[in-house]
Structures are given as structure tokens and as C-alpha cells.
Design an enzyme around this catalytic site. Sequence first.
Site, PDB file in Angstrom:
ATOM      1  N   GLU A 124      -4.329   7.586  -4.950  1.00  0.00           N
ATOM      2  CA  GLU A 124      -4.612   6.877  -6.207  1.00  0.00           C
ATOM      3  C   GLU A 124      -5.951   7.344  -6.761  1.00  0.00           C
ATOM      4  O   GLU A 124      -6.893   7.514  -5.988  1.00  0.00           O
ATOM      5  CB  GLU A 124      -4.634   5.364  -5.966  1.00  0.00           C
ATOM      6  CG  GLU A 124      -3.279   4.837  -5.524  1.00  0.00           C
ATOM      7  CD  GLU A 124      -3.264   3.327  -5.256  1.00  0.00           C
ATOM      8  OE1 GLU A 124      -4.271   2.654  -5.542  1.00  0.00           O
ATOM      9  OE2 GLU A 124      -2.241   2.844  -4.757  1.00  0.00           O
ATOM     10  N   HIS A 157      -1.768   0.364  -9.999  1.00  0.00           N
ATOM     11  CA  HIS A 157      -2.369  -0.589  -9.044  1.00  0.00           C
ATOM     12  C   HIS A 157      -2.974  -1.802  -9.782  1.00  0.00           C
ATOM     13  O   HIS A 157      -4.192  -2.030  -9.733  1.00  0.00           O
ATOM     14  CB  HIS A 157      -3.432   0.111  -8.182  1.00  0.00           C
ATOM     15  CG  HIS A 157      -3.710  -0.615  -6.893  1.00  0.00           C
ATOM     16  ND1 HIS A 157      -3.986   0.023  -5.717  1.00  0.00           N
ATOM     17  CD2 HIS A 157      -3.754  -1.940  -6.603  1.00  0.00           C
ATOM     18  CE1 HIS A 157      -4.210  -0.861  -4.759  1.00  0.00           C
ATOM     19  NE2 HIS A 157      -4.062  -2.075  -5.281  1.00  0.00           N
ATOM     20  N   ARG A 177       0.850  -1.190   0.000  1.00  0.00           N
ATOM     21  CA  ARG A 177       0.000   0.000   0.000  1.00  0.00           C
ATOM     22  C   ARG A 177       0.889   1.245   0.000  1.00  0.00           C
ATOM     23  O   ARG A 177       1.918   1.287   0.694  1.00  0.00           O
ATOM     24  CB  ARG A 177      -0.902   0.035   1.243  1.00  0.00           C
ATOM     25  CG  ARG A 177      -2.107  -0.890   1.164  1.00  0.00           C
ATOM     26  CD  ARG A 177      -3.163  -0.398   0.176  1.00  0.00           C
ATOM     27  NE  ARG A 177      -4.345  -1.242   0.157  1.00  0.00           N
ATOM     28  CZ  ARG A 177      -4.566  -2.253  -0.701  1.00  0.00           C
ATOM     29  NH1 ARG A 177      -3.675  -2.562  -1.611  1.00  0.00           N
ATOM     30  NH2 ARG A 177      -5.681  -2.949  -0.658  1.00  0.00           N
TER      31      ARG A 177
HETATM   32  N1  LIG Z   1      -0.820  -4.031  -5.360  1.00  0.00           N
HETATM   33  C1  LIG Z   1      -1.891  -4.805  -5.325  1.00  0.00           C
HETATM   34  O1  LIG Z   1      -2.671  -4.864  -6.270  1.00  0.00           O
HETATM   35  C2  LIG Z   1      -2.148  -5.661  -4.135  1.00  0.00           C
HETATM   36  C3  LIG Z   1      -2.801  -6.890  -4.323  1.00  0.00           C
HETATM   37  C4  LIG Z   1      -3.038  -7.671  -3.205  1.00  0.00           C
HETATM   38  C5  LIG Z   1      -2.628  -7.248  -1.957  1.00  0.00           C
HETATM   39  N2  LIG Z   1      -2.009  -6.059  -1.821  1.00  0.00           N
HETATM   40  C6  LIG Z   1      -1.575  -5.622  -0.480  1.00  0.00           C
HETATM   41  O2  LIG Z   1      -0.730  -6.625   0.042  1.00  0.00           O
HETATM   42  C7  LIG Z   1      -1.060  -6.824   1.409  1.00  0.00           C
HETATM   43  C8  LIG Z   1      -0.601  -8.189   1.858  1.00  0.00           C
HETATM   44  O3  LIG Z   1      -1.420  -9.202   1.343  1.00  0.00           O
HETATM   45  P1  LIG Z   1      -1.180 -10.715   1.809  1.00  0.00           P
HETATM   46  O4  LIG Z   1      -2.268 -11.523   1.227  1.00  0.00           O
HETATM   47  O5  LIG Z   1       0.235 -11.111   1.586  1.00  0.00           O
HETATM   48  O6  LIG Z   1      -1.423 -10.533   3.389  1.00  0.00           O
HETATM   49  P2  LIG Z   1      -0.811 -11.401   4.580  1.00  0.00           P
HETATM   50  O7  LIG Z   1      -1.595 -11.023   5.771  1.00  0.00           O
HETATM   51  O8  LIG Z   1      -0.712 -12.829   4.188  1.00  0.00           O
HETATM   52  O9  LIG Z   1       0.691 -10.854   4.713  1.00  0.00           O
HETATM   53  C9  LIG Z   1       1.041  -9.657   5.319  1.00  0.00           C
HETATM   54  C10 LIG Z   1       2.276  -9.928   6.172  1.00  0.00           C
HETATM   55  O10 LIG Z   1       2.806  -8.694   6.624  1.00  0.00           O
HETATM   56  C11 LIG Z   1       3.314  -8.926   7.940  1.00  0.00           C
HETATM   57  N3  LIG Z   1       3.485  -7.643   8.632  1.00  0.00           N
HETATM   58  C12 LIG Z   1       2.523  -6.838   9.124  1.00  0.00           C
HETATM   59  N4  LIG Z   1       3.103  -5.749   9.685  1.00  0.00           N
HETATM   60  C13 LIG Z   1       4.445  -5.887   9.519  1.00  0.00           C
HETATM   61  C14 LIG Z   1       5.573  -5.090   9.864  1.00  0.00           C
HETATM   62  N5  LIG Z   1       5.422  -3.917  10.509  1.00  0.00           N
HETATM   63  N6  LIG Z   1       6.805  -5.533   9.518  1.00  0.00           N
HETATM   64  C15 LIG Z   1       6.950  -6.710   8.863  1.00  0.00           C
HETATM   65  N7  LIG Z   1       5.929  -7.521   8.544  1.00  0.00           N
HETATM   66  C16 LIG Z   1       4.687  -7.097   8.858  1.00  0.00           C
HETATM   67  C17 LIG Z   1       2.278  -9.833   8.565  1.00  0.00           C
HETATM   68  O11 LIG Z   1       2.817 -10.502   9.692  1.00  0.00           O
HETATM   69  C18 LIG Z   1       1.977 -10.782   7.409  1.00  0.00           C
HETATM   70  O12 LIG Z   1       2.860 -11.882   7.428  1.00  0.00           O
HETATM   71  C19 LIG Z   1      -2.571  -6.571   1.457  1.00  0.00           C
HETATM   72  O13 LIG Z   1      -3.001  -6.216   2.752  1.00  0.00           O
HETATM   73  C20 LIG Z   1      -2.742  -5.443   0.468  1.00  0.00           C
HETATM   74  O14 LIG Z   1      -2.630  -4.205   1.132  1.00  0.00           O
HETATM   75  C21 LIG Z   1      -1.764  -5.260  -2.887  1.00  0.00           C
HETATM   76  O1  LIG Z   2      -5.893  -5.509  -1.708  1.00  0.00           O
HETATM   77  C1  LIG Z   2      -6.100  -5.914  -2.845  1.00  0.00           C
HETATM   78  O2  LIG Z   2      -6.694  -6.977  -3.086  1.00  0.00           O
HETATM   79  C2  LIG Z   2      -5.623  -5.133  -4.027  1.00  0.00           C
HETATM   80  O3  LIG Z   2      -4.850  -4.048  -3.650  1.00  0.00           O
HETATM   81  C3  LIG Z   2      -6.743  -4.697  -4.894  1.00  0.00           C
HETATM   82  O4  LIG Z   2      -7.428  -3.659  -4.243  1.00  0.00           O
END
Ligand SMILES: NC(=O)c1ccc[n+]([C@@H]2O[C@H](COP(=O)([O-])OP(=O)(O)OC[C@H]3O[C@@H](n4cnc5c(N)ncnc54)[C@H](O)[C@@H]3O)[C@@H](O)[C@H]2O)c1
Ligand SMILES: O=C(O)[C@H](O)CO
Length: 327
Positions: free
Chosen positions: A266, A285, A237
Site C-alpha cells: 500500500e 484502505h 490486512r
Molecule cells: N481496513 C481497515 O481500515 C481496517 C480497520 C480496522 C481494522 N482492520 C484490521 O482488522 C483486524 C481485526 O480487528 P478487530 O478489532 O476485529 O480485532 P479482533 O482481535 O477483535 O478480531 C480478530 C479476530 O480474528 C481471529 N483470528 C485470528 N487468527 C485467526 C485465524 N487464523 N482464523 C480465524 N480467526 C482468526 C481472532 O480470534 C479474533 O477473534 C485488525 O487487526 C486490522 O488488521 C482493518
Molecule cells: O488497523 C487499523 O486501525 C486500520 O487498518 C487503520 O490503519
Amino acid sequence: MTKRILVFRELSDEQLASLRQDFSVDYLPDTQSADEPAFIEALSQAHGLVGSSLMITPELLDQAPNLEAIASISVGYDNYPVDELTRRGILLCNTPDVLTETTADTGFLLIMCTARRAIELAELIKQGNWTSNIGRNLFGTDVHGKTLGMIGLGRIGAAIARRGALGFGMNILYTKASPKPELERELGARRLEMDELLAEADIVCVTVPLTAETEKLFGAREFSRMKPGAIFVNIGRGKVVDEAAMIQALEDGTLHAAGLDVFEQEPLPAGSPLSSMKNVVALPHIGSATHETRNAMAQRAVDNIRLALDGKRPLSPVNDQILLERN
Ligand SMILES: NC(=O)c1ccc[n+]([C@@H]2O[C@H](COP(=O)([O-])OP(=O)(O)OC[C@H]3O[C@@H](n4cnc5c(N)ncnc54)[C@H](O)[C@@H]3O)[C@@H](O)[C@H]2O)c1
Ligand SMILES: O=C(O)[C@H](O)CO
């Protein structure tokens, strides 16, 4: 009574038809902002919400007296007031897992494009400027064999690290999160303090969710601790990074290059320096934006809302303490 669902993002014809069999559906797939009158009108009647990326505030919830459940078409849920939803007994669901591999592909795409300057050099041809052999001033840096520092090693972080370690022979570092012994065994990942990781990593990749703890986790101090020539990638994010500090670090050379799929604001405002810097690969994004994955995410949301409104456990609830309290 037939329950009403407000769908404010595009679903396939089949998904929409399946919801319409059992629910009354208001379909507003082009909603850009939660203050649009048609959205507010439908919200005031809705028992369920299906969509993504709108900022849902407590004030907005005040206008949704019947709301029982929200199925977000996203894994991230930083745009929802989760505690407030829980307090009101409104179930929030998200779409983990189904987008992990696609988002990891995008993360790795940013690593490759940034290190190898692929977009910048492709532009050279498009502009008709490939007139002589490429010299040292346009060389990139290797990805294989380098050290990848993961900030966040959850589902998406692990999938990026797996690509790096198993596909590109990279050394994997991670920080802060609780130890991941299985990934340490599988990928040879090492857990370090943040500053140690920043000092060792050639590429730093952010995949943490946006929370009160991670907001502006990366600022001038963190960039200054990165290795000279290091690359920064953010697929998590935008608000996890102090964007002004990142721009400054890119301008003064503290940071060699950045690959970004997410931004503080965004869509990225016109005139942002990030849209024109040669050492930045900026994507709008698109982490999960493939036909297959967006369809799977929409299907998960449809399944979640159906289960939630039927009083059953959804596939991926966020605030499932509501369910525990109900039982
Ligand atoms: N760019 C995109 O289109 C897109 C798509 C999907 C997800 N995302 C973002 O990616 C994030 C992660 O998704 P995910 O499915 O891997 O989630 P997830 O919960 O599996 O992984 C997140 C990880 O971050 C760790 N974490 C939290 N705070 C931390 C810190 N301060 N230091 C180090 N590690 C920390 C957590 O322990 C966890 O292991 C989502 O919340 C979303 O914001 C972006
Ligand atoms: O969190 C997610 O799934 C992606 O950023 C799409 O919004």
C-alpha cells in the site's frame, strides 16, 4: 523534566493543544517514511510516539533511547515489533472498539458494491454509456438471504456478521477461532472447518489481523475450494492473502469478484491488475476513514499516550505484560 512526544499523524487543534499543555510536542503529521531526517531527529529525543502506518523496526528503536510508549492510531499493530518493544520495556497501545462499527460499514459496503456491481454500473453512466436497458450480462447477485463466511469473528467480524444476519437475513458461518456461543445464539452463526466454510459460503469476508499464523492464509488452494460464483472481501490486512493467487483466481473465473480495502503493498502499485479489473472493487484502505471515527481514534491515542507517560494504565495497551512486570 517535560517529556517529549513525536506526533507523526494529523491531530485536531484541540488534541494537539491539550498535549502541548503538558508535553513538549514535535509535530510532523505528513511523515511518509520512518527514514525521513526530521522524523529520525525527533525520534532520538522522544519519550512517546503518536501516529500510524509507519513500519517501526528494531533498528529504528535503536535510535530512540528515551522511548517509553507508542500510541498507534490504529487497531492493527502488525507494523510494530511487539516482542522487541516488550523486551525493551516500551508500551504499545492501539485503538480498538472506537472504529469497529465504521470499519464494519466499509466491509458491508464492499459486499454490497461487489455483489451488485455498483461501481462498475455507476461508471457506465459517468462514461455516457447507459444507452439501453440493463440486460442479464450486467445483473448482479443478491446479498440478502445468502451465506456469509467470516474469516475472523472478533470485534469487526462480529459487527459485519450482525449487519448480515440481522439486516439482510444472511446465514453466518465462521471458522477456526474459539467457539462464540453468544454470537451463535444471537446470529445463528455456525462454526465450521475452513474447507467446509469455503464450500458453503456465497461471500467470504476476511477480518483477521496479520500475524505469522495468518500471513498468506488465503492462497490458490483456498480460492479453488470456494463455491463457483463466490465473492471474496478483505477488510483485514492485504498480506493475509496471496495476492498473485487471488489475481489468478479472478482472471480465470475461479473467483467471481473481490472487494478489497487492503493490499499486499500500500498504496497499491501503479499498474496492479487489481486497479483495472471490472470484477474488483478496490478501496484505498478507508475502513475507518470517517471524520467521526478518525477523530475518536486520534483521541484514544492522545489519551493512551498521556496515561502511559504519566505512569498510569492506558485505555488500550497491547503488551500490557510490561505493566504487570512493573507492579
Ligand atoms: N481496513 C481497515 O481500515 C481496517 C480497520 C480496522 C481494522 N482492520 C484490521 O482488522 C483486524 C481485526 O480487528 P478487530 O478489532 O476485529 O480485532 P479482533 O482481535 O477483535 O478480531 C480478530 C479476530 O480474528 C481471529 N483470528 C485470528 N487468527 C485467526 C485465524 N487464523 N482464523 C480465524 N480467526 C482468526 C481472532 O480470534 C479474533 O477473534 C485488525 O487487526 C486490522 O488488521 C482493518
Ligand atoms: O488497523 C487499523 O486501525 C486500520 O487498518 C487503520 O490503519
